[in-house]
Design an enzyme around this catalytic site. Structure first.
Site, PDB file in Angstrom:
ATOM      1  N   ASN A 164       0.734  -4.184  -6.652  1.00  0.00           N
ATOM      2  CA  ASN A 164      -0.031  -3.524  -5.184  1.00  0.00           C
ATOM      3  C   ASN A 164       0.013  -2.103  -6.348  1.00  0.00           C
ATOM      4  OD1 ASN A 164      -1.474  -1.279  -3.296  1.00  0.00           O
ATOM      5  ND2 ASN A 164      -0.812  -3.050  -1.850  1.00  0.00           N
TER       6      ASN A 164
ATOM      7  N   CYS B 298       0.645  -1.285  -0.824  1.00  0.00           N
ATOM      8  CA  CYS B 298       0.204   0.125  -0.231  1.00  0.00           C
ATOM      9  C   CYS B 298       1.061   1.164   0.417  1.00  0.00           C
ATOM     10  CB  CYS B 298      -0.898   0.009   0.847  1.00  0.00           C
ATOM     11  SG  CYS B 298      -2.334   0.819   0.500  1.00  0.00           S
TER      12      CYS B 298
ATOM     13  N   CYS C 247      -3.786   2.279 -36.619  1.00  0.00           N
ATOM     14  CA  CYS C 247      -4.718   1.581 -38.143  1.00  0.00           C
ATOM     15  C   CYS C 247      -5.862   1.376 -36.935  1.00  0.00           C
ATOM     16  CB  CYS C 247      -4.344   0.555 -38.262  1.00  0.00           C
ATOM     17  SG  CYS C 247      -5.555   0.521 -39.192  1.00  0.00           S
TER      18      CYS C 247
ATOM     19  N   CYS D 216       2.602   1.633 -36.943  1.00  0.00           N
ATOM     20  CA  CYS D 216       1.168   1.629 -37.856  1.00  0.00           C
ATOM     21  C   CYS D 216      -0.006   0.348 -37.355  1.00  0.00           C
ATOM     22  CB  CYS D 216       1.646   1.720 -39.429  1.00  0.00           C
ATOM     23  SG  CYS D 216       2.403  -0.045 -40.040  1.00  0.00           S
TER      24      CYS D 216
END
Lengths: 434, 430
Positions: free
Chosen positions: A203, A138, A390, A386
């Protein structure tokens, strides 16, 4: 329907989907609803010492939205449970009694002294929980008090606390790792060295979502002041997958079971984690965004996928790990070129402009005076940009050159592999004489 | 039956009429606009921009909607097309930008560019936020004849470029067909005048309404008194059918009826025929047919001498007419209008005969060249070059009155803009 029954560290659950320790597992009411919906297990929201901590009564969450307000990323500053320990213990005992077939894990966060672990771990285990998850991840609030990510960022602390927990517990102990580090392997090794039965990751990631454009303060705030939170949701999945794969593919940690966490929203995300080495997965944000009902697609989708592939769940686990390596081992003789399917092309020109502006000038915008987007093999380095931009699925694909000459480099295509480690341009290359 | 029974006001209650004449395309909410904006692919060298007669950078303005940069979005639109607000309402987008949208290839559903353009421009006009400044004064004066889209566009651009402009407008209000033509449900809440207020607010433009040019030596006088002249007089005359019965009572020019309708405070006071026959296949024919129906006409027939493909009204407009209850007859040429003092029926060459209390002629407009004889014509309209220069030095022209145009508001705006840029170039050379 493929069988999704899972046994993780000897803990059985009807499917590999557990709810992660977080607000959705805060109390019996939520967990009962989750189990009714079909979740395989739950990691109870982190328990701490009495007296319990307090949470802010202002905004705890904020989101990164798409334009249609789909939640892409999510941020929270909620701390561990803010209810009395006894309340949690009573509820844990009852829930385990009511749902014996589901995995019920207690997440714990305790100060860095052995007495605390010796005192609280047996007390919690007495409720009948199937195992522990040590919250060393945390990143907000509790870390300021020397717990959570403050432990997870120091491998020696991880090992020490894991040893204390293992000494006091008779059920399996999972160590939950923080991604707020530079390399996930030392924390994972420390957990393993401390006797952890498994690791779970990731986490949340330290984050500030944005500023408020009116007040020009950070957003959100509590009475005008804000603090960094923990980032999660779909956006963090790639970061999590890399860390899971690193642990799974490194010899010293390869045998350490992994519970995968980070942005799992649909069954395909679960496939990613499982194939890259996780033995089960945990979900939080998707449930917080859509409710517990998403378990339906997770279970159903994964099961259908396994049926289609004709493999068992245990065969999927780790399946993609051998495909992950270091850059230096990639085959530099391998050549791909982009190919645009003109029948599918809608002529938006995005591939052209991004290649022209930011890459290798390898896509036309005009052919014989007509608007037309074609790959120029003489320039294409096979970068996949590409394909990535696309908007039409399947319109641009990468195709391997298997013979002849690469018109860009003039080099002959060969089946012989060439890694950087042996490449003539590498001054550190391994040679037969050295 | 007297003609008074057949043609009368108040066929529908005012509330019904108000509903029938409400905004045809209600504006997008912010959520709708953001979702729609997300559908734009931000194309390279975007086909929609190429298809826009004024060349608005459409992906750029949509991108700015996505980021809540509405002022920037409106600026992107209005800097190319100062009537971007009106065009968002009246442009046949289905044959312009939206027809070119690559989403058509992908999923047969273009980005709603027109509605997005309205979303971006409405707040700017509502608040009167000025996005344009005038360049330092050039000391030059330009006369603009005609207060329609071409003239207003020309005047605004000239003002931006630092010149002073006088607009000589024939009608009591400026706006041309934006004010007097175009179906009412396409431009509600007096939008045409609000847009003109916005355009004039830049300053440097003197608007003289009810000031038709003297036919005798008007143009010559302007050339003497001003440094340049722009002519944007539209097409003032209506074409004639040239058949028997055209002079009967109840045979009207559609464009005049629409003008009356647009100026009516209360549309329930407008006389409407029970049986209405509209002759023509363009936007004006559609507009008068649909509006007649929405005013309560029982039977509205629109008759066109060729097929649906040749109609200048778009497929969308034709569908709008049909869903509004207008019956469209194709391939029928009027042969004779029948009546005894007042029209009772129209006979067509193909044997069709339709009862009629009112016949609207909507077969196109033509140039009234009185006073403009000095300007060379081509195909019945004023001849201009690529810079919108006429055959007379110092005189430019644009809008419907020039040859080669598309008879659209958006084209007229572009003509005015091109002419203004060329006038500026010419004036700065001297």
């Amino acid at each position: 329907m493929a069988d999704l029954k899972t046994t993780f560290l000897g803990i059985a659950s009807p499917n590999p989907f557990w709810l992660a320790s977080a607000p959705p597992t805060d109390k019996a009411y939520n967990v009962n609803r989750a189990f009714e919906a079909g979740w395989g297990g739950a990691v109870w929201k982190t328990l701490g010492e009495d007296p319990h901590i307090v949470n802010v009564s202002g905004p705890r969450y904020s989101a990164l939205h798409s334009n249609d307000r789909r939640v892409i990323g999510f941020n929270n500053i909620e701390l561990i449970t803010d209810r009395p320990l006894k309340t949690n213990l009573d509820e844990l005992r009852q829930v385990k009694k009511d749902w014996p077939d589901r995995a019920l894990i207690a997440s714990v966060m305790l100060p860095m002294n052995e007495q605390s672990w010796a005192k609280y771990i047996p007390m919690i285990e007495d409720t009948g929980v199937d195992g522990f998850e040590l919250n060393f991840g945390c990143p907000h609030g509790m870390s300021e008090r020397g717990m959570g990510a403050a432990v997870g960022q120091v491998p020696e602390y991880i090992q020490m606390a894991t040893e204390w927990a293992k000494a006091a517990a008779s059920v399996p102990v999972i160590v939950k790792l923080t991604p707020n580090i530079t390399n996930i392997l030392p924390p994972a090794r420390a957990a393993q060295d401390g006797g952890a039965d498994a690791v779970s990751l990731i986490n949340t990631i330290n984050s500030i979502m944005r500023v408020d454009y009116d007040s020009l303060t950070m957003y959100p705030t509590t009475d005008g002041l804000g603090t960094h939170g923990g980032y999660c949701g779909e956006a963090v999945k790639p970061i999590a997958l890399n860390m899971v794969a690193e642990i799974a593919r490194t010899r010293e940690t390869a045998k350490l079971p992994i519970s995968g966490i980070g942005g799992i929203t649909d069954w395909r995300d679960a496939v990613d984690f499982l194939a890259l080495g996780a033995s089960n997965v945990q979900v939080c944000t998707a449930a917080m965004v859509y409710g517990f009902k998403i378990i339906d697609d997770l279970v159903d989708g994964l099961s259908n996928f396994l049926d289609d592939k004709a493999i068992r769940l245990d065969q999927l686990i780790g399946k993609a790990v051998p495909s992950v390596t270091d850059w230096q081992h990639l085959n530099l003789n391998y050549v791909e070129k982009a190919v645009i399917d003109q029948d599918l092309c809608i002529q938006c020109g995005r591939c052209h402009v991004v290649c022209e502006d930011t890459s290798h000038q390898a896509i036309t915008d005009t052919v014989n005076g007509e608007r037309r987007f074609e790959v120029i093999d003489d320039e294409c380095v096979g970068c996949n940009l590409c394909v990535s931009v696309c908007p039409v699925d399947g319109c641009i694909s990468m195709q391997q050159l298997t013979a002849g000459i690469d018109p860009r480099t003039g080099a002959e295509i060969t089946a012989e592999k060439l890694q950087w480690t042996e490449h003539p341009n590498n001054p550190m290359r391994k040679t037969e004489t050295s | 039956m007297s003609s008074d029974d057949r043609i009368r006001a108040g066929r529908l209650a005012r509330s019904e009429i108000d509903e029938n004449f409400a905004d045809l395309h209600p504006p997008l909410s912010r959520s709708e606009a953001l979702i729609e904006a997300d559908r734009c692919y931000f194309c390279y060298d975007a086909p929609c921009t190429t298809a826009c007669p004024t060349g608005i950078d459409i992906p750029a303005f949509i991108q700015k909607i996505r980021s809540d940069n509405i002022r920037g979005s409106a600026h992107t639109i209005l800097r190319e097309n100062i009537m971007g607000g009106m065009c968002a309402r009246v442009c046949p987008t289905e044959i312009l930008c939206e027809e070119a949208c690559v989403r058509n290839t992908h999923e047969e559903k273009p980005v709603e560019i027109g509605l997005l353009q309205r979303y971006a421009t409405d707040p700017i006009l509502e608040t009167g936020t000025q996005l344009f400044e005038r360049a330092p004064s050039s000391g030059k004066k330009v006369a603009v004849v005609g207060g329609g889209p071409a003239g207003l566009s020309c005047a605004h651009r000239l003002s931006m470029l630092g010149h002073d402009i006088v607009i000589f407008n024939r009608d009591a209000k400026a706006g041309g067909l934006n004010e007097y033509g175009i179906a009412a449900y396409k431009t509600v809440n007096d939008f045409a005048q609000k847009e003109i207020d916005y355009i004039l607010a830049i300053g440097g433009i003197e608007l003289k309404n009810a000031s038709p040019l003297a036919a005798e030596d008007g143009l010559a006088m302007l050339c003497k008194k001003f440094d340049a002249v722009f002519v944007g007089i539209g097409l003032a005359d209506s074409n004639e059918l040239g058949i028997d019965g055209e002079d009967l009572d109840g045979v009207e020019n559609a464009i005049e009826y629409i003008a009356t309708l647009r100026q009516a405070e209360d549309k329930s006071t407008l006389p409407v025929g029970r049986n209405v026959v509209v002759i023509g296949g363009g936007m004006t024919a559609i507009d008068v047919a649909v509006q007649s129906k929405r005013l309560g006409a029982e039977n509205v027939h629109m008759v066109y001498r060729r097929g649906p493909e040749q109609m200048s009204a778009s497929v969308f407009e034709q569908a709008l007419a049909q869903t509004s209850g207008v019956r469209i007859h194709y391939h029928a040429s009027p042969r004779r209008i029948v009546g005894n003092g007042h029209v009772t029926a129209v006979e067509f060459a193909e044997g069709l005969k339709l009862d009629a209390d009112i016949v609207f002629k909507a077969i196109g407009q033509k140039l009234n060249a009185d006073g403009y004889g000095a300007l060379e014509q081509e195909t019945g309209r004023i001849k201009v070059d690529g810079h919108h220069r006429t055959s007379m030095p110092g005189v430019w022209a644009g809008g419907d009155c020039v040859a080669g145009g598309e008879d659209l508001t958006v084209s007229a705006v572009q003509h005015g803009k091109i002419a203004a840029i060329d006038i500026d170039r010419a004036l700065r050379k001297n």
